[in-house]
Design a protein around this motif. Structure first.
Motif, PDB file in Angstrom:
ATOM      1  N   ARG A   4       0.830  -1.200   0.000  1.00 28.82           N
ATOM      2  CA  ARG A   4       0.000   0.000   0.000  1.00 28.82           C
ATOM      3  C   ARG A   4       0.867   1.255   0.000  1.00 28.82           C
ATOM      4  NH1 ARG A   4      -3.745  -1.029   4.520  1.00 28.82           N
ATOM      5  NH2 ARG A   4      -3.299  -3.177   3.909  1.00 28.82           N
ATOM      6  N   ILE A   5       0.259   2.316  -0.467  1.00 23.11           N
ATOM      7  CA  ILE A   5       0.869   3.640  -0.483  1.00 23.11           C
ATOM      8  C   ILE A   5       0.010   4.553   0.380  1.00 23.11           C
ATOM      9  CG2 ILE A   5       1.338   5.655  -1.936  1.00 23.11           C
ATOM     10  CD1 ILE A   5       3.344   3.417  -2.325  1.00 23.11           C
ATOM     11  N   GLN A   6       0.651   5.411   1.172  1.00 19.79           N
ATOM     12  CA  GLN A   6      -0.062   6.372   1.992  1.00 19.79           C
ATOM     13  C   GLN A   6       0.198   7.781   1.475  1.00 19.79           C
ATOM     14  OE1 GLN A   6       1.646   5.332   5.852  1.00 19.79           O
ATOM     15  NE2 GLN A   6      -0.222   4.250   6.400  1.00 19.79           N
ATOM     16  N   VAL A  22       1.217  -1.760  -7.322  1.00 22.07           N
ATOM     17  CA  VAL A  22       2.380  -0.931  -7.000  1.00 22.07           C
ATOM     18  C   VAL A  22       3.548  -1.885  -6.749  1.00 22.07           C
ATOM     19  CG1 VAL A  22       3.385   0.734  -5.392  1.00 22.07           C
ATOM     20  CG2 VAL A  22       0.936   0.833  -5.924  1.00 22.07           C
ATOM     21  N   VAL A  81      -7.925   9.543  -7.530  1.00 17.49           N
ATOM     22  CA  VAL A  81      -7.406   8.178  -7.604  1.00 17.49           C
ATOM     23  C   VAL A  81      -8.322   7.298  -8.449  1.00 17.49           C
ATOM     24  CG1 VAL A  81      -6.693   6.163  -6.252  1.00 17.49           C
ATOM     25  CG2 VAL A  81      -6.252   8.454  -5.381  1.00 17.49           C
ATOM     26  N   ILE A  83      -4.267   2.146  -1.831  1.00 20.42           N
ATOM     27  CA  ILE A  83      -3.825   3.524  -1.695  1.00 20.42           C
ATOM     28  C   ILE A  83      -4.630   4.131  -0.553  1.00 20.42           C
ATOM     29  CG2 ILE A  83      -3.679   5.796  -2.770  1.00 20.42           C
ATOM     30  CD1 ILE A  83      -3.328   4.391  -5.459  1.00 20.42           C
TER      31      ILE A  83
END
Length: 290
Positions: free
Chosen positions: A7-9, A135, A22, A53
Motif C-alpha cells: 500500500r501507499i499512503q 504498486v 485516484v 492507496i
C-alpha cells in the motif's frame, strides 16, 4: 521478511476530492473509510490493481497534520506485507526497531527507516480492480545508499545478494534495488543517492532531506493510463516507447495529489532491474505482428 509493496499512503487536506482523483486516474475503488490512530488521520482506503492507496486527512494534531501543514499533500508513507506479522515483530525487536502494533499492523518508528514512514501488515491476495496491476516500488532518497541498503537488509531480513545496482545519469542518482522476491516479482525499495543535485530528484532531497520521493505501478496498458490523464487535462510525460508501443510514463505531481508516479508496462521494469533480456522478450511478444 517483506513480500509485497502492499500500500501507499498519501497525505491530503481533503480526502473526498482525493478519492475522485485516484478513481479517475487508476480506476481505483473505495474499500473503506476509517481512522488510523497512530498517525492521527481519517483514512480512505482505495484499491488499485491488487494494491491499496490510503488517503490520509488530518484528524487532529499529529504526523499527518504536520505533513499537510508543511507540504499540503504528497507521499506520506508506504506499507509492506509479510506472511507473519508476529515473526516480523520479532525481527524488528531483534533489530532494535521500535514500533506500535494496532489492529494487526506494525507502525514503525519514523527514525528507523531514513525518511520512509513504514507500516507492515499481513499479506492478502486480492482480485485486481481498475487500470493497473499493482504498486511495485517506492523510491527512498537518502544521503548514503550503501548504509541504507545494509540497514534495510538487516531490519527487514532481506537477502542482499538479490539486490540489483542502479544508476541514472538522466535523473542524477545511484543506488540499489532491494528486490524482495526476484525473479518472481519486482517488489522493492529503490534506495537512491543523489549524484546531480541540480536535477529534479536532487532538488527534492535538498528541500526535504531523506524521504520518500515517488512510487511506480505496473500495468498491461500504459496507453490506457495516458488516455485517462488526457481526459483530465492532467500533466504527464511519455518517457519510453518501443516496438510494442508506450512502455513508460511519469505522472506529474500536479496531476496526482502532489505525488510523482512512474507507470511501466508489464515486465518493462526488468530493463533496469537485472534482467533486460526478459523485458526485451516481453516487448517482442506484445509487438504488433506484421
Amino acid at each position: 521478511m517483506l513480500k509485497r509493496v502492499d500500500r501507499i499512503q498519501i497525505a491530503v487536506p481533503d480526502s473526498a476530492s482525493a478519492e475522485r482523483t485516484v478513481a479517475d486516474v487508476f480506476g481505483a475503488e473505495l474499500v473503506r473509510r476509517d481512522t488510523a490512530t497512530p498517525i492521527r488521520a481519517k483514512r480512505s482506503t482505495m484499491q488499485a490493481g491488487t494494491s491499496l492507496i490510503e488517503l490520509l486527512e488530518p484528524d487532529g494534531a499529529g504526523p499527518v497534520q504536520d505533513f499537510v501543514s508543511k507540504w499540503e499533500s504528497g507521499l506520506f508513507g508506504v506499507g509492506f506485507s509479510v506472511d507473519d506479522t508476529d515473526a516480523a515483530a520479532h525481527q524488528l525487536e531483534k533489530s532494535d526497531v521500535r514500533f506500535e502494533q494496532v489492529n494487526g499492523q506494525l507502525y514503525l518508528d519514523p527514525g528507523a527507516t531514513l525518511g520512509m514512514r513504514t507500516v507492515i501488515g499481513t499479506r492478502h491476495e486480492r482480485a485486481p480492480v481498475g487500470a493497473i496491476k499493482w504498486v511495485y516500488e517506492v523510491i527512498n532518497v537518502i544521503g548514503d545508499w550503501r548504509s541504507a541498503a545494509d540497514r534495510y537488509a538487516r531490519i527487514f531480513a532481506l537477502d542482499a545478494s538479490k539486490f540489483s545496482p542502479i544508476e541514472s545519469k538522466d535523473f542524477g542518482y545511484t543506488g540499489t534495488l532491494t528486490l524482495f522476491d526476484p525473479p518472481e516479482r519486482l517488489d522493492r525499495i529503490e534506495i537512491a543517492q543523489i549524484t546531480d543535485p541540480n536535477l529534479a530528484m536532487g532538488r527534492f532531497q535538498k528541500r526535504r532531506g531523506d524521504s520518500l520521493y515517488m512510487f511506480f505501478v505496473e500495468t498491461d496498458d500504459v496507453s490506457a493510463i495516458e488516455n485517462r490523464l488526457k481526459a483530465r487535462g492532467a500533466r504527464f510525460a511519455a518517457h519510453r516507447r518501443d516496438e510494442a508501443g508506450l512502455a513508460e510514463l511519469f505522472i506529474h505531481p500536479s496531476a496526482f495529489l502532489g505525488v510523482l508516479i512512474g507507470v511501466s508496462r508489464t515486465e518493462h521494469a526488468w530493463t533496469w532491474s537485472g534482467d533486460p533480456e526478459r523485458a526485451r522478450r516481453a516487448a517482442m511478444q506484445r509487438a504488433p505482428k506484421r
